[in-house]
Design a protein around this motif. Structure first.
Motif, PDB file in Angstrom:
ATOM      1  N   ASP A  78      53.889  33.622  45.125  1.00 59.77           N
ATOM      2  CA  ASP A  78      53.838  32.283  44.545  1.00 59.77           C
ATOM      3  C   ASP A  78      52.455  31.653  44.696  1.00 59.77           C
ATOM      4  O   ASP A  78      51.702  31.975  45.626  1.00 59.77           O
ATOM      5  CB  ASP A  78      54.887  31.377  45.191  1.00 59.77           C
ATOM      6  N   ALA A  79      52.149  30.739  43.820  1.00 58.07           N
ATOM      7  CA  ALA A  79      50.849  30.064  43.812  1.00 58.07           C
ATOM      8  C   ALA A  79      50.599  29.237  45.064  1.00 58.07           C
ATOM      9  O   ALA A  79      49.455  28.918  45.369  1.00 58.07           O
ATOM     10  CB  ALA A  79      50.725  29.181  42.573  1.00 58.07           C
ATOM     11  N   ASP A  80      51.649  28.905  45.822  1.00 59.30           N
ATOM     12  CA  ASP A  80      51.462  28.113  47.039  1.00 59.30           C
ATOM     13  C   ASP A  80      51.367  28.985  48.306  1.00 59.30           C
ATOM     14  O   ASP A  80      51.402  28.472  49.418  1.00 59.30           O
ATOM     15  CB  ASP A  80      52.579  27.083  47.190  1.00 59.30           C
ATOM     16  N   HIS A  81      51.200  30.298  48.150  1.00 60.83           N
ATOM     17  CA  HIS A  81      51.061  31.183  49.316  1.00 60.83           C
ATOM     18  C   HIS A  81      49.842  30.743  50.129  1.00 60.83           C
ATOM     19  O   HIS A  81      48.784  30.442  49.565  1.00 60.83           O
ATOM     20  CB  HIS A  81      50.905  32.637  48.864  1.00 60.83           C
ATOM     21  N   PRO A  82      49.956  30.689  51.460  1.00 59.17           N
ATOM     22  CA  PRO A  82      48.857  30.172  52.284  1.00 59.17           C
ATOM     23  C   PRO A  82      47.570  30.993  52.246  1.00 59.17           C
ATOM     24  O   PRO A  82      46.499  30.485  52.606  1.00 59.17           O
ATOM     25  CB  PRO A  82      49.438  30.151  53.704  1.00 59.17           C
ATOM     26  N   ALA A  83      47.595  32.235  51.788  1.00 63.94           N
ATOM     27  CA  ALA A  83      46.381  33.047  51.718  1.00 63.94           C
ATOM     28  C   ALA A  83      45.548  32.780  50.469  1.00 63.94           C
ATOM     29  O   ALA A  83      44.401  33.213  50.389  1.00 63.94           O
ATOM     30  CB  ALA A  83      46.737  34.532  51.771  1.00 63.94           C
ATOM     31  N   LEU A  84      46.095  32.062  49.509  1.00 63.05           N
ATOM     32  CA  LEU A  84      45.414  31.917  48.219  1.00 63.05           C
ATOM     33  C   LEU A  84      44.284  30.889  48.158  1.00 63.05           C
ATOM     34  O   LEU A  84      43.301  31.129  47.454  1.00 63.05           O
ATOM     35  CB  LEU A  84      46.433  31.625  47.117  1.00 63.05           C
ATOM     36  N   PRO A  85      44.353  29.758  48.851  1.00 64.21           N
ATOM     37  CA  PRO A  85      43.302  28.749  48.655  1.00 64.21           C
ATOM     38  C   PRO A  85      41.870  29.253  48.862  1.00 64.21           C
ATOM     39  O   PRO A  85      40.966  28.848  48.161  1.00 64.21           O
ATOM     40  CB  PRO A  85      43.654  27.661  49.671  1.00 64.21           C
ATOM     41  N   GLY A  86      41.643  30.169  49.775  1.00 60.30           N
ATOM     42  CA  GLY A  86      40.276  30.649  49.985  1.00 60.30           C
ATOM     43  C   GLY A  86      39.961  31.928  49.249  1.00 60.30           C
ATOM     44  O   GLY A  86      38.894  32.506  49.434  1.00 60.30           O
ATOM     45  N   HIS A  87      40.861  32.383  48.380  1.00 60.67           N
ATOM     46  CA  HIS A  87      40.688  33.715  47.783  1.00 60.67           C
ATOM     47  C   HIS A  87      40.930  33.674  46.276  1.00 60.67           C
ATOM     48  O   HIS A  87      41.916  34.230  45.800  1.00 60.67           O
ATOM     49  CB  HIS A  87      41.669  34.673  48.444  1.00 60.67           C
ATOM     50  N   PHE A  88      40.348  33.145  45.458  1.00 65.34           N
ATOM     51  CA  PHE A  88      39.073  32.470  45.335  1.00 65.34           C
ATOM     52  C   PHE A  88      39.322  31.090  44.763  1.00 65.34           C
ATOM     53  O   PHE A  88      40.107  30.976  43.828  1.00 65.34           O
ATOM     54  CB  PHE A  88      38.151  33.276  44.425  1.00 65.34           C
ATOM     55  N   PRO A  89      38.658  30.063  45.268  1.00 66.66           N
ATOM     56  CA  PRO A  89      38.904  28.695  44.790  1.00 66.66           C
ATOM     57  C   PRO A  89      38.720  28.580  43.274  1.00 66.66           C
ATOM     58  O   PRO A  89      37.741  29.047  42.723  1.00 66.66           O
ATOM     59  CB  PRO A  89      37.866  27.872  45.541  1.00 66.66           C
ATOM     60  N   GLY A  90      39.712  27.993  42.638  1.00 67.25           N
ATOM     61  CA  GLY A  90      39.644  27.793  41.187  1.00 67.25           C
ATOM     62  C   GLY A  90      40.187  28.954  40.378  1.00 67.25           C
ATOM     63  O   GLY A  90      40.600  28.772  39.243  1.00 67.25           O
ATOM     64  N   ARG A  91      40.149  30.160  40.898  1.00 63.73           N
ATOM     65  CA  ARG A  91      40.673  31.362  40.224  1.00 63.73           C
ATOM     66  C   ARG A  91      41.317  32.271  41.264  1.00 63.73           C
ATOM     67  O   ARG A  91      40.773  33.325  41.593  1.00 63.73           O
ATOM     68  CB  ARG A  91      39.566  32.104  39.488  1.00 63.73           C
ATOM     69  N   PRO A  92      42.465  31.853  41.811  1.00 65.95           N
ATOM     70  CA  PRO A  92      43.060  32.620  42.909  1.00 65.95           C
ATOM     71  C   PRO A  92      43.492  34.032  42.511  1.00 65.95           C
ATOM     72  O   PRO A  92      43.950  34.263  41.394  1.00 65.95           O
ATOM     73  CB  PRO A  92      44.265  31.777  43.318  1.00 65.95           C
ATOM     74  N   VAL A  93      43.260  34.938  43.441  1.00 60.27           N
ATOM     75  CA  VAL A  93      43.672  36.334  43.334  1.00 60.27           C
ATOM     76  C   VAL A  93      44.443  36.653  44.608  1.00 60.27           C
ATOM     77  O   VAL A  93      44.047  36.234  45.692  1.00 60.27           O
ATOM     78  CB  VAL A  93      42.439  37.261  43.208  1.00 60.27           C
TER      79      VAL A  93
END
Length: 101
Positions: A6-21
């Protein structure tokens, strides 16, 4: 086994800001969970080979395929593929450092 990160997974905000992978470690966590679901707790593991060839985006469904490779007297080893539709996004090997009961 199918999964979605899901888009709210805690690993996503820093991987990569604006275009999460989805980070590779999150994908590998799902692979290990799938193996343990079928074989029970594995203990210490090695990942002698892992390739990430396509990104997985938040919200995309992926499928894990696992093929066991058993050799007598050798710790258990599994070959895996993670696919988005028919496209391989990751593949590799997981090996237990001791035989699995």
């Amino acid at each position: 086994m199918n999964f979605v990160i899901d888009a709210d997974h805690p690993a996503l905000p820093g991987h990569f800001p604006g275009r999460p992978v989805v980070p590779g470690v999150v994908v590998l966590d799902r692979v290990l969970a799938a193996i343990e679901s079928a074989h029970g707790p594995l203990g210490a593991l090695r990942l002698p080979q892992v390739k990430f060839v396509q990104p997985l985006l938040p919200g995309e469904e992926a499928r894990i395929e696992i093929d066991p490779a058993v050799a007598e007297g050798v710790p258990q080893r599994w070959r895996f593929r993670v696919l988005r539709g028919e496209t391989v996004i990751a593949s590799g090997d997981v090996q237990a450092t001791e035989p699995v009961a």
